[in-house]
Design an enzyme around this catalytic site. Structure first.
Site, PDB file in Angstrom:
ATOM      1  N   LYS A  94       0.765  -1.208   0.004  1.00 36.64           N
ATOM      2  CA  LYS A  94       0.113   0.056  -0.034  1.00 36.64           C
ATOM      3  C   LYS A  94       0.740   1.169  -0.040  1.00 36.64           C
ATOM      4  O   LYS A  94       0.477   2.380  -0.292  1.00 36.64           O
ATOM      5  CB  LYS A  94      -0.990   0.073   1.202  1.00 36.64           C
ATOM      6  CG  LYS A  94      -0.178   0.048   2.455  1.00 36.64           C
ATOM      7  CD  LYS A  94      -1.262   0.325   3.752  1.00 36.64           C
ATOM      8  CE  LYS A  94      -0.726   0.284   5.141  1.00 36.64           C
ATOM      9  NZ  LYS A  94      -1.489   0.343   6.253  1.00 36.64           N
ATOM     10  N   GLY A 205       2.895  -6.358   8.657  1.00 36.09           N
ATOM     11  CA  GLY A 205       3.618  -5.359   9.445  1.00 36.09           C
ATOM     12  C   GLY A 205       2.946  -5.068  10.807  1.00 36.09           C
ATOM     13  O   GLY A 205       1.794  -5.629  11.340  1.00 36.09           O
ATOM     14  N   HIS A 383      14.621  -8.998  10.749  1.00 36.19           N
ATOM     15  CA  HIS A 383      15.288 -10.353  10.470  1.00 36.19           C
ATOM     16  C   HIS A 383      14.688 -11.390  10.870  1.00 36.19           C
ATOM     17  O   HIS A 383      14.817 -12.449  10.105  1.00 36.19           O
ATOM     18  CB  HIS A 383      16.769 -10.294  10.951  1.00 36.19           C
ATOM     19  CG  HIS A 383      16.959  -9.738  12.452  1.00 36.19           C
ATOM     20  ND1 HIS A 383      17.164  -8.526  12.815  1.00 36.19           N
ATOM     21  CD2 HIS A 383      17.107 -10.697  13.683  1.00 36.19           C
ATOM     22  CE1 HIS A 383      17.108  -8.386  14.028  1.00 36.19           C
ATOM     23  NE2 HIS A 383      17.306  -9.640  14.532  1.00 36.19           N
ATOM     24  N   HIS A 510      43.961 -10.999  15.178  1.00 36.72           N
ATOM     25  CA  HIS A 510      44.735  -9.714  16.202  1.00 36.72           C
ATOM     26  C   HIS A 510      45.406  -8.751  15.353  1.00 36.72           C
ATOM     27  O   HIS A 510      45.934  -8.656  14.345  1.00 36.72           O
ATOM     28  CB  HIS A 510      45.867 -10.374  16.913  1.00 36.72           C
ATOM     29  CG  HIS A 510      46.407  -9.414  17.973  1.00 36.72           C
ATOM     30  ND1 HIS A 510      45.770  -8.785  19.127  1.00 36.72           N
ATOM     31  CD2 HIS A 510      47.662  -8.434  17.996  1.00 36.72           C
ATOM     32  CE1 HIS A 510      46.794  -7.951  19.724  1.00 36.72           C
ATOM     33  NE2 HIS A 510      47.731  -7.803  18.951  1.00 36.72           N
TER      34      HIS A 510
END
Length: 531
Positions: A94, A205, A383, A510
């Protein structure tokens, strides 16, 4: 299972040489590693040997294999994955722009502002410690907003490009269920269209939750959406809610010059994360001049004057007081977008929280209608919705699909960042699970020291919780620079059932911040080297 394998199944299923018993054994062998029942895959509404070639179609008379209602992280991912699996797919959105709340007015623009505002604050307070000086540092809010909008525009257009690449049909308009196989769409360009589909995935959603009697005008009383587009830096801002969104957006405007006060109903911030880490974050944000009023309830907001006047009182009852500010951000959570989807027409059931009820395979009570993302149970995270979109598409296509909800990471993008995956220490105690705890502070990490000038980069720690008997990692919690990037290693380790010893014995480059991650696992398993 790859596409090539599915072609083999097609040939075998059409062969007279494949018995029922051998068919079951073959399916069992292929599916056992993905934790999905053989019968679930075999009883999908689409049989493997009938899957059509994917192609683009805008015809409203053609029945699609899958119609996805919503083009956010869950919806657009489900649409693309379904198309990749050979299904004919259409997606209805939409907004007229793909990506949903996350990409348009959520995750992406907020991270752009968080990054830009952090750079501004570093220029003001940290660059000199690195030998970089300016005569004058000025804020250009319009330029900052343009950078945010540019990031959003590029990404939304990118999703449209992915639709074209994968031959997903895209319909711009507001969709509503007309029946269990039809979606009525009010097109943005005018008129209506009915989309017919064998399967429907609802991925509409969520939206910002408001407070009773506090209406959004998105100018002075704003949701997270309005907080992303303020035309000027408010002199005073009150944030209602000490969760992820409130702390992130409060940090943005505090860095840019606003006096920000966070009101939280509970006696501590971000109650969903590990308490030790939450307390550490609270103290750190206080040092950054973010003000807090914990255990505080908002009674009302008066917007009739030139400034906003809030009436607040202790959560447990007590004397009321008034606060005055220029902008109020209401960040008390989000609610599922279920109101205008036509769920009642199709007979789709909701639970007591207003979420769509689904089974372990995202099916609603209507067998060909699925739901994913913020509409269903679980954390409202982009996610998480993406993973559900992939799994749901796989299940519809007759393939195994699975989401491990015990290994969904979460990140708070303040500075320092906070990232977590798995169980908190409080959850383990409540479940009476014995555990070992390993902690390593960034102040003992060499890369953090090289990045630091005034103590900002050596803040925080990595905390690991491992089962006392088996050493299996149960939870990882990080507060520090780039915590959101480091947590991926923790999620990967937990997904494959790693022990703290496994990570402790894995060589890390490192100097890197990730060495602190390794050392924390050393501390859980035995002892760290550098602390």
């Amino acid at each position: 299972m790859c596409v090539a394998t599915s072609h083999v199944i097609v040939l075998l299923k059409n062969s007279d040489f494949l018995t029922k018993d051998s068919e079951d054994k073959m399916f069992s062998s292929m599916f056992r590693s993905r934790l999905v029942d053989v019968e679930i895959a075999k009883s999908s509404t689409l049989q493997l040997h009938t899957l059509p070639k994917r192609f683009l179609s805008s015809s409203n008379t053609t029945e699609h294999d899958v119609a996805v209602l919503g083009g956010g992280p869950g919806g657009y991912v489900a649409a693309i994955k379904a198309a990749q699996l050979g299904l004919k797919v259409t997606c209805i959105e939409k907004r007229g722009r793909l990506g949903g709340t996350c990409l348009n007015v959520g995750c992406i623009p907020s991270k752009a502002l968080l990054n830009s505002s952090h750079m501004y604050e570093e220029a003001l307070h940290s660059f000199a410690g690195h030998g970089i000086t300016f005569k004058d540092v000025k804020l250009d809010l319009d330029a900052m907003m343009k950078q945010k909008s540019k990031a959003v525009d590029v990404l939304t257009k990118g999703v449209e490009g992915l639709f074209r690449k994968n031959k997903v049909s895209y319909v711009r308009g507001t969709g509503k269920l007309k029946s269990k196989n039809e979606i009525l769409v009010e097109l943005l360009d005018g008129g209506t269209e009915t989309i017919k589909a064998k399967n429907i995935v609802i991925a509409a959603g969520s939206e910002s939750a408001s407070l009773p009697g506090v209406a959004f005008d998105e100018k002075r009383v704003v949701s997270s959406t309005g907080a992303l587009s303020l035309g000027q830096v408010p002199k005073r801002m009150v944030v209602i809610g000490g969760g992820y969104i409130g702390l992130e957006m409060g940090s943005v405007w505090r860095r840019l010059g606003s006096e920000v006060t966070v009101l939280e109903y509970l006696d501590h911030i971000v109650p969903m994360i590990d308490r030790e880490v939450a307390d550490h974050l609270y103290k750190t944000l206080q040092k950054q001049n973010l003000k807090f009023k914990l255990g505080t309830k908002v009674v009302g907001v008066d917007s009739s004057g030139s400034t906003l006047k809030l009436t607040v009182e202790p959560s447990k009852g007590g004397k009321q007081e008034n606060l005055e500010c220029d902008v109020v951000l209401v960040a008390t959570g989000r609610k599922p977008n279920t109101g205008e989807l036509g769920l009642d027409i199709a007979g789709v059931k909701l639970n007591s929280k207003g979420q769509i009820e689904v089974d372990d395979h995202f099916r609603t009570n209507i067998s060909n209608i699925y739901a994913i993302g913020d509409l269903i149970r679980g954390p409202m995270l982009a996610h998480k919705a993406e993973d559900e979109g992939v799994a749901c598409a796989e299940i519809i296509a007759g393939k195994p699909g699975h989401v491990n909800y015990d290994v969904i990471p979460s990140v708070i993008y303040t500075f320092p960042e906070v990232a977590s995956v798995g169980k908190t220490e409080e959850e383990l105690k409540q479940a009476n699970i014995e555990y070992n705890k390993g902690v390593f502070p960034f102040l003992a990490n060499s890369r953090a020291r090289t990045n630091d000038s005034q103590g900002e980069s050596i803040q925080g720690m990595v905390k690991v919780l491992a089962d006392k008997k088996t050493d299996r990692i149960l939870g990882i919690h990080i507060i520090g620079s780039n915590a959101g990037e480091m947590i991926a290693e923790g999620a990967l380790a937990m997904e494959y059932g790693a022990s703290s010893e496994d990570v402790a014995r894995t060589c890390h480059a490192h100097p890197t911040l990730s060495e602190a991650f390794r050392e924390a696992h050393m501390a859980a398993f035995s002892k760290p080297i550098n602390f």
